[in-house]
Design an enzyme around this catalytic site. Structure first.
Site, mmCIF file in Angstrom:
data_model
loop_
_atom_site.group_PDB
_atom_site.id
_atom_site.type_symbol
_atom_site.label_atom_id
_atom_site.label_comp_id
_atom_site.label_asym_id
_atom_site.label_seq_id
_atom_site.Cartn_x
_atom_site.Cartn_y
_atom_site.Cartn_z
ATOM 1 C CG HIS A 29 80.632 78.147 23.886
ATOM 2 N ND1 HIS A 29 79.469 78.161 25.117
ATOM 3 C CD2 HIS A 29 81.157 76.822 24.697
ATOM 4 C CE1 HIS A 29 79.540 77.223 25.965
ATOM 5 N NE2 HIS A 29 80.773 76.451 25.638
ATOM 6 C CB CYS B 24 78.583 79.849 27.619
ATOM 7 S SG CYS B 24 78.238 81.176 26.399
ATOM 8 C CG ASP C 1 82.511 74.291 27.592
ATOM 9 O OD1 ASP C 1 81.888 75.143 28.370
ATOM 10 O OD2 ASP C 1 82.057 74.190 26.607
#
Lengths: 673, 318
Positions: free
Chosen positions: A451, A407, A467
């Site tokens: 994250h 991520c 995201d």
């Protein structure tokens, strides 16, 4: 002078075993030499017991003690603090063992053991530690009991342990009462030594490739959440942590962003109240569900909605907050805009060129965001815990070369693209998702849920969360890391991923149960601080801020039961004791006051003979009392209990006034005439 | 004199007055050993057998002989040697040519008081012949059972087991003796009197019985009826339990040993003219009764004063 009572072989064995048990968990925490020294000294003591060694002399012991002090100083550079202190204690408890020969030494050894139990709690307060230390306490108490036995007697191990267990069990209600009622202070009573907080895992305030994926395999709990209302859906569970503004081309940091006053969060849907129990991570920031409308009391809210506690979170912390999962963040200051568009000069030429192309193409900001997401979706990007090492320009190499990342790669690259395309953007780190424990309903967020995502500023909508990982791997956001990355659970992939398999369910069941137990322990035992005490006591009508009331409750709840129990025991003993025996005991006490004490094993006639020799003046009384007593207690006819009582009463009353000084009183009173 | 039965206080006093002259008389022969004489007599009236363990020459035989004379009992002495056969103790059947039948010639065991001297010099076979007779109060030879006289009392003596040429009695056989006593050397005053006085043998000749056999039997019957209160039994059981739990003792007291303590204490109480047992009585007889039944863990053998002393010091009188 009498020689002090020596310790017997079983007593030494008990002591060595008990001390070894409390020292054992420290073995990994103190330097190797301290453990080795303890072991060698304990073995020395055992060898002495077996007659194969002689105890070290005073000089040797003194030299060893000095060597230990020097060794601790050499290992730590100081002799104070948690670790040096524990190392000293471990080595010295070994020394104590080899010099333990009298019962007094052994008692000191046991007390040292009790203290070592406490030192273990400086490192960990988990349930297994608690169970282990309870066992250690039992062993220590059994040792104490072994030391208290009359010389020359020993009990079987099981009986000894049983006694210790029952003693601890009897003490536990008082311990519980003290735990619940003893006034809690807001902080620790004394400051923990500075070395008490070693590195803990968790998010950092910088982000560079590989930093978050490092957490991907960690099952450690980051925090637990209990929602007061309905839990938001999984893809809304973004737990906001540090917001990163500045990049040097490789890593991201907070930089100077977020110094403005807190922005206004406009909720666009229902708000959710919840309670967080944050595991200590050694940093100041707190996590909250994106975006906090009502931050926890006493926290500072930064300009980028990051929450800061007053001090680094070194202890498990509980706080309440309210968040809106749909919200608007309209404010953007001029300084913020500048920071949110800043890129290190000359970095990521390919990425910047690509994004500039979008800007030149005339697309509006929202379209530029879509273009970037489309890039991730359509090009063969792979979501991976083990991305290849990026040696050149990390963003360019990732976007146009490896296309494999976790991520942080996606969030970082996306933000770079946005800034180059003229859209203000920033990186937000935190956690995403979590797992609900069906046993207690808590949402558990683990380190593996760490994250990173991005936020972009759109004129009409304010800061918007984007995201990019979700564009590559929607499963990560919808179902969590395990589903997105089978490799994360590789060792058991086959079994764990088959959600219908018995093994899967069993393992999950155990995990949930263990986690619920830990949570309960955290919430109610470790987390029982001032606020919770106030809450609990308030419910039963005690105002904990009034220390007098609290003191009274403490005294009543511990003192009264203890008093009642001892009274009951006394009464039972009284009932069990024969009335003649009670009278005779009173007679013996009176004689003891006159200097002739009956030994417990002394038979009545023998005692009477001895007492008469010592107190010839009382020989007649002694003989008649003893005669009456043995008649009541041993003769078939039963004897005359009342006469015995009368004789004893008279004698005891007369004995209260010591001879000599009592003459006047006696002559003056008519009572004794 | 009216027949004496029961344990009414008056009867008990009569019994004490009967037994006291025995002690006095024997004390005149065996000098300075009042305690041992009393214990021996207590052992006898408790229907137990007595083992005296001591070096030669301290008056073991004299004590046995004097007791026999004072109580008017028939007396035999058997000197145990390594070649002693069971028949030498029990008796033998001899073919009588004239009658054409076997005729039994009773051995020395057929006496009311038997002195088995140096019992640990004999082989286990001869020892067991004696010990079986002691236990059963009868002798069975060639299919015929012959009862032993009443009362029947054995005083065995043995040399300390470390002496050469001994077969120490095994623990199970030691258990047959109610008491095991040591005489010990006399104190200087008693010894001086012994040197000065008449020959012991002559004195023995001149002794007259001061108690009839019937009286002795009545006393023996009265012993088990001496009252032992609950409190006393508590004490007795505490002693037994302590002996079983103490790590210093190799094995605890058996129920038989506990009963032996009780009987001896009852006899002791009777001799003191009491119709009930006191802890004092238990304490008085305990060393004699359990000394040879207790083995300390770090003990080499032989009867010991240490075991009973630990017991007495370790158990509170309830």
């Amino acid at each position: 002078m009498n020689a002090p009572p020596r310790v017997s072989t079983p007593q030494v064995l008990w002591l060595v075993g008990a001390i070894a048990m409390v020292v054992l968990p420290h073995a990994g925490r103190v330097p190797l030499w301290a453990t080795a020294l303890f072991l060698a000294l304990a073995l020395w003591r055992l060898a002495e017991l077996a007659g194969r060694a002689t105890p070290p002399g005073r000089a040797v012991r003194l030299a060893l003690a000095l060597a230990v002090a020097v060794g601790v100083y050499a290992s730590y550079g100081q002799v104070f603090g948690r670790n040096p202190g524990v190392a000293l204690l471990v080595a010295f408890s070994g020394l104590k063992l080899v010099e333990t020969h009298s019962r007094r030494d052994a008692f000191v050894g046991v007390l040292l053991g009790y203290f070592l139990v406490v030192t273990n709690l400086l490192y960990t307060q988990s349930i297994p530690t608690g169970l282990y230390l309870t066992a250690a306490l039992t062993l220590l108490t059994a040792t104490l009991a072994a030391l208290a036995l009359p010389p020359g007697t020993a009990w079987p191990v099981r009986r000894q342990l049983g006694l210790a267990g029952s003693l601890l069990l009897q003490a536990s209600p008082v311990a519980v009462a003290l735990f619940v009622l003893f006034p809690r202070l807001p902080g620790p009573l004394w400051a923990l030594p500075s070395d008490a907080h070693s590195a803990r895992s968790g998010l950092d305030d910088t982000m560079s490739p590989g930093l978050i994926s490092r957490l991907g395999l960690s099952d450690e709990v980051a925090f637990r959440v209990r929602f007061s209302g309905a839990q938001p859906s999984r893809d809304e569970l973004y737990w906001r942590g540090p917001v990163l503004w500045t990049t040097d081309g490789r890593s991201w940091s907070a930089g100077e962003g977020g110094q403005e006053s807190p922005p206004q969060v406009l909720a666009e849907g229902p708000t959710t109240g919840y309670q967080m129990t944050l595991e200590p991570h050694g940093r100041r920031w707190l996590y909250a569900l994106d975006a906090p409308v009502e931050p926890p009391p006493g926290t500072q809210v930064r300009g980028d909605l990051q929450l800061l506690a007053a001090a680094p979170v070194r202890q498990r912390m509980r706080y309440e907050a309210t968040s809106a999962t749909r919200y608007r963040l309209p404010a953007l200051g001029e300084r913020q805009r500048r920071l949110a568009l800043e890129l290190p000069p000359g970095a990521h030429p390919d990425a910047v060129a690509l994004a500039r192309g979008w800007l030149a193409g005339g697309a509006d900001p929202e379209a530029r965001v879509t273009r970037a997401l489309l890039l991730f979706r359509e090009q063969p990007f792979v979501y991976s815990l083990n991305p290849p090492l990026l040696l050149g320009d990390p963003v360019d190499e990732f976007l146009f070369g490896s296309r494999k990342g976790f991520c942080e790669h996606y969030a970082g690259a996306f933000t770079v693209l946005m800034r180059a395309a003229g859209v203000p953007a920033r990186v937000v780190t935190g956690y995403q998702g979590g797992e609900v424990n069906p046993l207690d309903g808590y949402l558990v967020v683990r380190q593996r849920d760490a994250h990173a995502w991005a936020e972009v500023w759109l004129e009409e909508r304010g800061w918007v969360r984007v995201d990019p990982t979700g564009a590559v791997s929607p499963a990560r956001v919808e179902r969590g890391l395990d589903a997105a990355l089978p490799e994360a659970v590789a060792p058991f992939a086959g079994l764990l991923l088959d959600e219908d398999s018995g093994v899967y369910r069993l393992l999950h069941g155990i995990r949930h149960g263990w986690d619920a137990a830990n949570n309960w322990w955290n919430q109610w035992v470790l987390g029982y601080e001032q606020r919770r005490q106030r809450e609990l006591l308030g419910r039963v009508g005690i105002d904990p801020s009034d220390w007098r009331r609290l003191g009274t409750a403490l005294a009543l709840l511990t003192g009264v039961p203890l008093l009642v129990v001892s009274l009951l025991l006394h009464l039972r003993r009284g009932r069990r004791l024969d009335p003649a025996r009670r009278a005779y005991d009173r007679f013996c006490r009176a004689l003891a006051r006159r200097g002739v004490a009956r030994a417990p094993a002394e038979a009545p006639l023998a005692f009477a003979r001895r007492a008469s020799r010592s107190l010839p003046a009382e020989a007649g009384t002694i003989e008649s009392v003893t005669g009456a007593y043995v008649a009541v207690r041993y003769a078939p006819s039963g004897g005359d209990l009342e006469r015995l009582r009368l004789l004893v009463r008279t004698f005891a009353a007369a004995s209260r006034w010591p001879r000599g000084q009592s003459r006047g009183t006696r002559a003056g009173g008519t009572r004794f005439d | 004199m009216p027949p004496i039965t029961g344990t009414a206080p008056a009867t008990v006093t009569i019994m004490r007055d009967l037994l006291e002259p025995v002690v006095t008389q024997v004390s005149r022969i065996v000098l300075g050993k009042g305690e041992v004489i009393r214990l021996s007599l207590a052992c006898l009236i408790a229907r137990g057998h007595l083992l005296i363990e001591d070096v030669p020459g301290v008056g073991k035989t004299t004590l046995a002989h004097a007791l026999a004379r004072s109580l008017g009992l028939s007396f035999h002495r058997v000197q145990f040697t390594s070649d002693l056969l069971p028949a030498d103790v029990l008796g033998v059947s001899v073919y009588d040519r004239q009658t054409g039948r076997f005729e039994f010639h009773p051995g020395p065991i057929f006496a009311q008081l038997v002195l088995a001297d140096e019992v640990n010099r004999a082989t286990p076979k001869a020892q067991s012949a004696l010990l079986e007779a002691m236990e059963e109060h009868q002798v069975t030879l060639e299919g015929t059972t012959r009862p032993l006289p009443e009362p029947f009392f054995v005083i065995a003596t043995q040399n300390p087991s470390h002496q050469v040429g001994t077969f120490p009695l095994p623990e199970s056989q030691l258990d047959r003796f109610l008491m095991c006593l040591q005489l010990g050397y006399p104190d200087p005053a008693a010894e001086r009197e012994l040197f000065r006085g008449q020959d012991r043998r002559e004195l023995l000749e001149g002794m007259a019985p001061c108690l009839g056999v019937e009286d002795l039997l009545a006393v023996q019957r009265a012993v088990p009826r001496v009252h032992a209160s609950e409190a006393l039994l508590d004490y007795l059981q505490a002693l037994v339990r302590f002996s079983r739990e103490s790590p210093e003792l190799r094995s605890g007291l058996s129920p038989r040993a506990g009963l032996a303590v009780l009987r001896a204490a009852q006899a002791w109480a009777l001799m003191a003219g009491r119709d009930h047992v006191l802890p004092d009585d238990v304490q008085a007889v305990l060393p004699g009764v359990v000394g040879h039944r207790l083995r300390l863990v770090d003990d080499s053998g032989g009867s010991s004063r240490e075991g009973p002393a630990r017991l007495l010091a370790g158990v509170p009188v309830p």
